[in-house]
Write a protein that holds these residues in place. Structure first.
Motif, PDB file in Angstrom:
ATOM      1  N   LEU A  66     119.847  63.934  68.742  1.00 45.66           N
ATOM      2  CA  LEU A  66     120.369  65.392  68.766  1.00 45.66           C
ATOM      3  C   LEU A  66     119.688  66.287  69.163  1.00 45.66           C
ATOM      4  O   LEU A  66     120.010  67.554  69.668  1.00 45.66           O
ATOM      5  CB  LEU A  66     120.916  65.467  67.318  1.00 45.66           C
ATOM      6  N   LEU A  67     118.495  65.955  69.230  1.00 45.60           N
ATOM      7  CA  LEU A  67     117.641  67.313  69.751  1.00 45.60           C
ATOM      8  C   LEU A  67     117.382  67.218  71.319  1.00 45.60           C
ATOM      9  O   LEU A  67     117.191  68.284  71.881  1.00 45.60           O
ATOM     10  CB  LEU A  67     115.916  66.721  69.284  1.00 45.60           C
ATOM     11  N   ILE A  68     118.160  66.501  71.992  1.00 47.44           N
ATOM     12  CA  ILE A  68     117.882  66.376  73.509  1.00 47.44           C
ATOM     13  C   ILE A  68     118.581  67.638  74.235  1.00 47.44           C
ATOM     14  O   ILE A  68     117.940  68.102  74.926  1.00 47.44           O
ATOM     15  CB  ILE A  68     118.605  65.141  74.133  1.00 47.44           C
ATOM     16  N   PRO A  69     119.924  67.794  73.755  1.00 49.63           N
ATOM     17  CA  PRO A  69     120.523  69.046  74.609  1.00 49.63           C
ATOM     18  C   PRO A  69     119.538  70.308  74.167  1.00 49.63           C
ATOM     19  O   PRO A  69     119.652  70.842  75.361  1.00 49.63           O
ATOM     20  CB  PRO A  69     121.769  69.150  73.734  1.00 49.63           C
ATOM     21  N   GLY A  70     119.204  70.719  73.202  1.00 51.48           N
ATOM     22  CA  GLY A  70     118.697  71.900  72.847  1.00 51.48           C
ATOM     23  C   GLY A  70     117.346  71.861  73.652  1.00 51.48           C
ATOM     24  O   GLY A  70     116.789  72.912  74.241  1.00 51.48           O
ATOM     25  N   LEU A  71     116.568  70.725  73.696  1.00 47.88           N
ATOM     26  CA  LEU A  71     115.038  70.670  74.513  1.00 47.88           C
ATOM     27  C   LEU A  71     115.328  70.742  75.902  1.00 47.88           C
ATOM     28  O   LEU A  71     114.538  71.288  76.565  1.00 47.88           O
ATOM     29  CB  LEU A  71     114.544  69.439  73.822  1.00 47.88           C
ATOM     30  N   LEU A  72     116.668  69.839  76.258  1.00 45.54           N
ATOM     31  CA  LEU A  72     116.581  70.164  77.774  1.00 45.54           C
ATOM     32  C   LEU A  72     116.964  71.604  78.182  1.00 45.54           C
ATOM     33  O   LEU A  72     116.378  71.936  79.353  1.00 45.54           O
ATOM     34  CB  LEU A  72     117.895  69.494  78.138  1.00 45.54           C
ATOM     35  N   LEU A  73     117.603  72.368  77.361  1.00 41.93           N
ATOM     36  CA  LEU A  73     117.793  73.735  77.718  1.00 41.93           C
ATOM     37  C   LEU A  73     116.444  74.555  77.501  1.00 41.93           C
ATOM     38  O   LEU A  73     116.525  75.738  78.421  1.00 41.93           O
ATOM     39  CB  LEU A  73     118.841  74.410  76.928  1.00 41.93           C
ATOM     40  N   VAL A  74     115.960  74.254  76.631  1.00 39.39           N
ATOM     41  CA  VAL A  74     114.595  75.263  76.315  1.00 39.39           C
ATOM     42  C   VAL A  74     113.751  74.814  77.756  1.00 39.39           C
ATOM     43  O   VAL A  74     113.146  75.774  78.460  1.00 39.39           O
ATOM     44  CB  VAL A  74     113.724  74.768  75.310  1.00 39.39           C
ATOM     45  N   GLY A  75     113.505  73.747  78.094  1.00 37.99           N
ATOM     46  CA  GLY A  75     112.733  73.210  79.240  1.00 37.99           C
ATOM     47  C   GLY A  75     113.399  73.858  80.559  1.00 37.99           C
ATOM     48  O   GLY A  75     112.590  74.514  81.413  1.00 37.99           O
ATOM     49  N   LEU A  76     114.562  74.015  80.446  1.00 38.01           N
ATOM     50  CA  LEU A  76     115.293  74.664  81.851  1.00 38.01           C
ATOM     51  C   LEU A  76     114.759  76.205  81.872  1.00 38.01           C
ATOM     52  O   LEU A  76     114.456  76.652  82.941  1.00 38.01           O
ATOM     53  CB  LEU A  76     117.024  74.330  81.851  1.00 38.01           C
ATOM     54  N   ALA A  77     114.818  76.847  80.822  1.00 40.19           N
ATOM     55  CA  ALA A  77     114.719  78.200  80.474  1.00 40.19           C
ATOM     56  C   ALA A  77     113.238  78.474  80.977  1.00 40.19           C
ATOM     57  O   ALA A  77     112.876  79.686  81.260  1.00 40.19           O
ATOM     58  CB  ALA A  77     115.125  78.789  79.181  1.00 40.19           C
ATOM     59  N   MET A  78     112.457  77.521  80.610  1.00 30.83           N
ATOM     60  CA  MET A  78     110.999  77.817  80.614  1.00 30.83           C
ATOM     61  C   MET A  78     110.515  77.988  82.165  1.00 30.83           C
ATOM     62  O   MET A  78     109.551  78.412  82.451  1.00 30.83           O
ATOM     63  CB  MET A  78     110.109  76.655  80.094  1.00 30.83           C
ATOM     64  N   GLU A  79     111.206  77.055  83.037  1.00 28.70           N
ATOM     65  CA  GLU A  79     111.036  77.420  84.498  1.00 28.70           C
ATOM     66  C   GLU A  79     110.620  78.670  84.931  1.00 28.70           C
ATOM     67  O   GLU A  79     109.676  78.802  85.770  1.00 28.70           O
ATOM     68  CB  GLU A  79     112.211  76.677  85.444  1.00 28.70           C
ATOM     69  N   SER A  80     111.417  79.746  84.569  1.00 27.57           N
ATOM     70  CA  SER A  80     111.250  81.119  85.054  1.00 27.57           C
ATOM     71  C   SER A  80     110.089  81.755  84.616  1.00 27.57           C
ATOM     72  O   SER A  80     109.287  82.581  85.170  1.00 27.57           O
ATOM     73  CB  SER A  80     112.444  81.894  84.704  1.00 27.57           C
ATOM     74  N   LYS A  81     109.281  81.241  83.565  1.00 23.99           N
ATOM     75  CA  LYS A  81     108.192  81.667  82.781  1.00 23.99           C
ATOM     76  C   LYS A  81     107.028  80.717  82.909  1.00 23.99           C
ATOM     77  O   LYS A  81     106.073  81.205  82.200  1.00 23.99           O
ATOM     78  CB  LYS A  81     108.668  82.170  81.358  1.00 23.99           C
ATOM     79  N   ILE A  82     107.337  79.595  83.625  1.00 28.72           N
ATOM     80  CA  ILE A  82     106.181  78.593  83.538  1.00 28.72           C
ATOM     81  C   ILE A  82     104.704  79.098  84.107  1.00 28.72           C
ATOM     82  O   ILE A  82     103.634  78.880  83.653  1.00 28.72           O
ATOM     83  CB  ILE A  82     106.525  77.246  84.319  1.00 28.72           C
ATOM     84  N   ASP A  83     104.827  79.865  85.207  1.00 33.57           N
ATOM     85  CA  ASP A  83     103.715  80.384  85.963  1.00 33.57           C
ATOM     86  C   ASP A  83     102.913  81.356  84.728  1.00 33.57           C
ATOM     87  O   ASP A  83     101.750  81.331  84.477  1.00 33.57           O
ATOM     88  CB  ASP A  83     103.801  81.314  86.917  1.00 33.57           C
TER      89      ASP A  83
END
Length: 343
Positions: free
Chosen positions: A164-181
């Motif tokens: 059940l953690l997968i959907p939320g974690l995928l979205l957190v990772g997707l959002a992190m792309e804009s701030k990863i640098d």
């Protein structure tokens, strides 16, 4: 003269970007180490100890430091990779999400094939959740995606975690792309502070889980797992800023071949288990040794392969099918990890 300076700036920026992607690959490599050990127990169907044997050191090391501690990292990084690929696809494709839909759909056969060896495999879930959740929500601003990801992760923890953690974690990772640098450029003292907070929280929750003897599928275990996973990621970022960075870079090569190594590990585990027979009795020490042995084999193979190739074998096949063309894979010069190696 100005052109030369601009070229130098581009090269410098690319070197910085390369180093940061190396950190992501190192985190993925560490997550593969933990997942390989955990999958050793799952693939071999090693029985769970019961009665007085349940409280042995091996069992609690597994439950508080390994089980449900590394797959959250793998899931978050998959979402991050999706975001990086989406950003790159916008520069190459008129309809980038059509390409990403194809990429996610092509992941499904890999997952279904792997399910033969690993009943709890997650690639097929990444494919389905990516298509029906992550892809549609990628139209939202990063802040909205992050809010939904955090809410989804919290809800999953409240429901005892697991897949059940997968959907939320995928979205957190997707959002992190804009701030990863920005995240990877944070001062070391801030990284230390983050590790102190997360590490203390994770340690307290892990000790609480151990002392209370709660089930592996519980709110406490799920919360401890996420907190421990975050602590591991922050620790790897710190290691990449120390003198032992060279060792971490070697582990990053394993992470660059994440798909190949994730699937290949199960094959190696099955082969080795023919001789150790972990399905007979609970033997955590032996399972840990097998998992580490498999990881070291894959590390050696990754170092050799990536000396001559740009992508792992399955990564190359997946990429070629996604872009619908043969992509050169031979390495003409030896360079560090780059953004094209992600995902």
């Amino acid at each position: 003269m100005r052109a030369s300076l601009q070229t130098a700036d581009v090269v410098a920026d690319e070197r910085v970007r390369t180093a940061r992607i190396g950190e992501i690959d190192a985190i993925r490599g560490i997550s593969l180490l933990g997942i390989t050990i955990v999958n050793t127990i799952g693939v071999t169907n090693m029985p769970v100890p019961t009665g007085e044997h349940q409280h042995g050191a091996g069992y609690w090391i597994y439950e508080t430091l390994l089980h449900q501690r590394f797959f959250p990292i793998f899931s978050l990084l998959f979402g991050l990779s999706f975001g990086i690929i989406l950003r790159n696809a916008r520069q190459k494709k008129q309809y980038p999400r059509v390409m990403l839909f194809s990429r996610l759909l092509l992941l499904l056969p890999f997952g279904l094939a792997h399910q033969v060896l690993q009943p709890n495999e997650i690639l097929r879930m990444y494919s389905v959740i990516g298509i029906f959740v992550m892809l549609p929500l990628s139209f939202l601003p990063a802040s909205g995606v992050l809010a939904l990801g955090i809410a989804g992760t919290e809800a999953a923890v409240a429901l005892r975690g697991g897949a059940l953690l997968i959907p939320g974690l995928l979205l957190v990772g997707l959002a992190m792309e804009s701030k990863i640098d920005w995240l990877l450029k944070l001062p070391t003292k801030h990284i230390f502070l983050g590790l102190g907070i997360c590490g203390t929280t994770a340690g307290a929750l892990d000790v609480w889980q151990w002392s209370s003897g709660v089930s592996e599928y519980s709110v406490l275990a799920a919360g401890a797992g996420v907190a421990t996973a975050v602590s591991y990621m922050i620790a790897v970022v710190l290691v990449m800023r120390t003198r032992i960075r060279r060792v971490a870079i070697k582990i990053a090569l394993v992470g660059r071949m994440g798909l190949t190594n994730y699937l290949g590990a199960s094959v190696l585990i099955v082969v080795i288990n023919r001789y150790v027979q972990l399905e007979a009795v609970p033997a955590y020490g032996k399972a840990f040794a097998v998992g580490c042995c498999v990881f070291l084999i894959e590390a050696a193979l990754s170092w050799i392969w990536l000396h001559y190739a740009r992508y792992g074998p399955l990564e190359w096949i997946w990429r070629a099918l996604t872009w619908e063309k043969l992509i050169p894979n031979r390495r003409l010069s030896i360079v560090g990890p780059t953004s094209e190696n992600i995902g």
